[in-house]
Design a protein around this motif. Structure first.
Motif, short mmCIF file in Angstrom:
data_model
loop_
_atom_site.label_atom_id
_atom_site.label_comp_id
_atom_site.label_asym_id
_atom_site.label_seq_id
_atom_site.Cartn_x
_atom_site.Cartn_y
_atom_site.Cartn_z
N PRO A 219 94.70 -44.46 -11.05
CA PRO A 219 93.65 -45.76 -9.96
C PRO A 219 93.71 -46.43 -10.43
O PRO A 219 93.87 -47.26 -11.97
CB PRO A 219 92.18 -45.26 -8.70
CG PRO A 219 92.43 -44.13 -11.20
CD PRO A 219 94.23 -43.58 -10.92
N PRO A 220 93.28 -48.34 -9.77
CA PRO A 220 93.95 -49.32 -10.27
C PRO A 220 92.46 -49.79 -11.81
O PRO A 220 92.81 -50.21 -12.50
CB PRO A 220 93.15 -50.32 -9.71
CG PRO A 220 93.54 -49.52 -8.18
CD PRO A 220 93.36 -48.03 -8.51
N SER A 221 91.97 -49.02 -11.55
CA SER A 221 90.31 -48.73 -13.15
C SER A 221 90.82 -47.33 -14.05
O SER A 221 90.23 -48.40 -14.81
CB SER A 221 89.12 -48.31 -12.10
OG SER A 221 89.06 -47.36 -11.78
N HIS A 222 91.45 -47.02 -13.51
CA HIS A 222 91.90 -46.37 -14.57
C HIS A 222 92.08 -47.83 -16.40
O HIS A 222 93.33 -48.65 -15.88
CB HIS A 222 93.67 -45.33 -14.92
CG HIS A 222 93.00 -44.23 -15.53
ND1 HIS A 222 92.65 -43.50 -16.04
CD2 HIS A 222 94.53 -44.02 -16.48
CE1 HIS A 222 92.99 -42.57 -17.05
NE2 HIS A 222 94.31 -43.33 -17.80
N TRP A 223 92.06 -46.91 -16.94
CA TRP A 223 92.92 -47.21 -18.61
C TRP A 223 92.24 -46.44 -19.41
O TRP A 223 91.38 -46.01 -19.85
CB TRP A 223 91.17 -48.40 -19.26
CG TRP A 223 92.04 -49.30 -20.04
CD1 TRP A 223 91.44 -49.67 -21.43
CD2 TRP A 223 92.94 -49.98 -19.79
NE1 TRP A 223 92.39 -49.89 -22.62
CE2 TRP A 223 93.06 -51.31 -20.93
CE3 TRP A 223 93.58 -51.00 -18.91
CZ2 TRP A 223 94.34 -52.28 -22.28
CZ3 TRP A 223 94.39 -51.83 -19.54
CH2 TRP A 223 94.69 -52.23 -20.41
N PRO A 224 93.59 -46.35 -20.40
CA PRO A 224 94.84 -47.94 -20.92
C PRO A 224 96.29 -47.08 -19.32
O PRO A 224 95.79 -46.38 -18.79
CB PRO A 224 95.62 -47.09 -22.12
CG PRO A 224 94.91 -46.15 -21.98
CD PRO A 224 93.65 -45.80 -22.27
#
Length: 322
Positions: free
Chosen positions: A68-73
């Motif tokens: 998802p776009p919110s995943h980091w790194p």
């Protein structure tokens, strides 16, 4: 008041510790077995979401593994995170790249596709909550009665004239197009920017008048690459577990660490938020033992599920008649 531990209780605890150590030494994932017995809710059933006319309700299996776009790194598609025993008692994280995830979703584009208005099951956008309806008829009957108050050619023409039905009035540059998925019985959705109620009303009236309304536009047909799925299933046993409970997720990771089993994970597609795919290498003995335990415990077999979905094809389309 301090609880007193009796001698028999101490002996039972020691017996259990020795037994667990012996079973673990013989290759049995004791901690994981206890977790599955104590938290059966770790298991996820891959049930399809309730059928509706919302294009967003269809599972996007073609995007499996996409973070998802919110995943980091950030990481490239196909780069998996995992944990393994590196030797000398060193159990830690590692990454592995599997190119199959870049090819697992297939999209065939037909630029001049035709269908009848009755073949369109639902939409991408609407002022109505599309997930509340199982048919476009139900939506227009509840929210737009004035658009279907007369079942007549004139009312059909009036609804079709609505300029936000871009698939009719701007088929080349309007941005609207059709979409279907092989694992969704080939249902056709109009990926639209507006006009859902007038379109649904026109479909409602045309069906009752037995009047064909031909439509033309781009069609995106999504399916799964059976070769990519087979390649992953050859190297991994694949399961799905809950990931929305921090305590449960940590307990699973700790049980795998105690057993020194190699495992990797990736994101699941919508609407399976709060879950993760677990990949267990078939070439590693301890991972194979974990896979057997998960399967016995009824945890969803993702590999089996993807294999079935990748064998699905689109139903034959009936030619339009004048």
């Amino acid at each position: 008041m301090r609880e007193v531990v009796t001698g028999p209780e101490i002996m039972e605890l020691l017996r259990r510790v020795v037994s667990d150590f012996a079973r673990s030494a013989l290759g049995h994932p004791v901690s994981l077995e206890r977790l599955l017995l104590g938290r059966p809710d770790i298991s996820v059933q891959l049930l399809p979401p309730p059928a509706s006319i919302a294009a967003s309700s269809v599972v996007r299996w073609d995007r499996i593994g996409v973070a998802p776009p919110s995943h980091w790194p950030r990481r490239r598609l196909g780069e998996l995170s995992g944990w393994r025993d590196h030797g000398s008692g060193h159990y830690s994280s590692f990454t592995l790249y599997r190119p199959e995830y870049a090819d697992i979703g297939q999209c065939t584009i037909t630029h001049d596709w035709s269908c009848d208005i009755s073949e369109v099951h639902g939409f991408a956008a609407s002022k109505s909550e599309l997930r509340e309806f199982s048919s476009t008829d139900a939506m227009v009957e509840r929210n737009s009665r004035d658009m279907i108050d007369t079942i007549a050619e004139a009312k059909l023409t009036e609804n079709l004239a609505h300029d936000e039905i871009r698939i009719i009035h701007a088929p080349a540059g309007g941005g609207d197009y059709f979409e279907r998925n092989a694992w969704d019985a080939g249902r056709v959705f109009l990926i639209n920017g507006g006009g859902s109620h007038h379109f649904a009303a026109a479909k409602y009236i045309a069906t009752r008048l037995q009047r064909r309304v031909p439509l033309r536009g781009r069609l995106n047909s999504y399916s799964l690459n059976s070769g990519a799925v087979a390649s992953l299933c050859r190297d991994f046993d694949m399961f799905v577990v809950r990931d929305d409970d921090a305590g449960l997720a940590l307990a699973f990771a700790d049980a795998m660490r105690q057993f020194r089993a190699t495992w990797l994970w990736h994101h699941m597609p919508r609407p399976y938020d709060g879950t993760r795919a677990v990949l267990l290498p078939r070439a590693e003995r301890r991972s194979v033992r974990v896979a057997a335990l998960l399967r016995e415990g009824g945890v969803a077999d993702l590999g089996e599920h993807l294999t079935r979905l990748s064998s699905m094809s689109f139903p034959a389309q009936q030619p339009l008649q004048a």
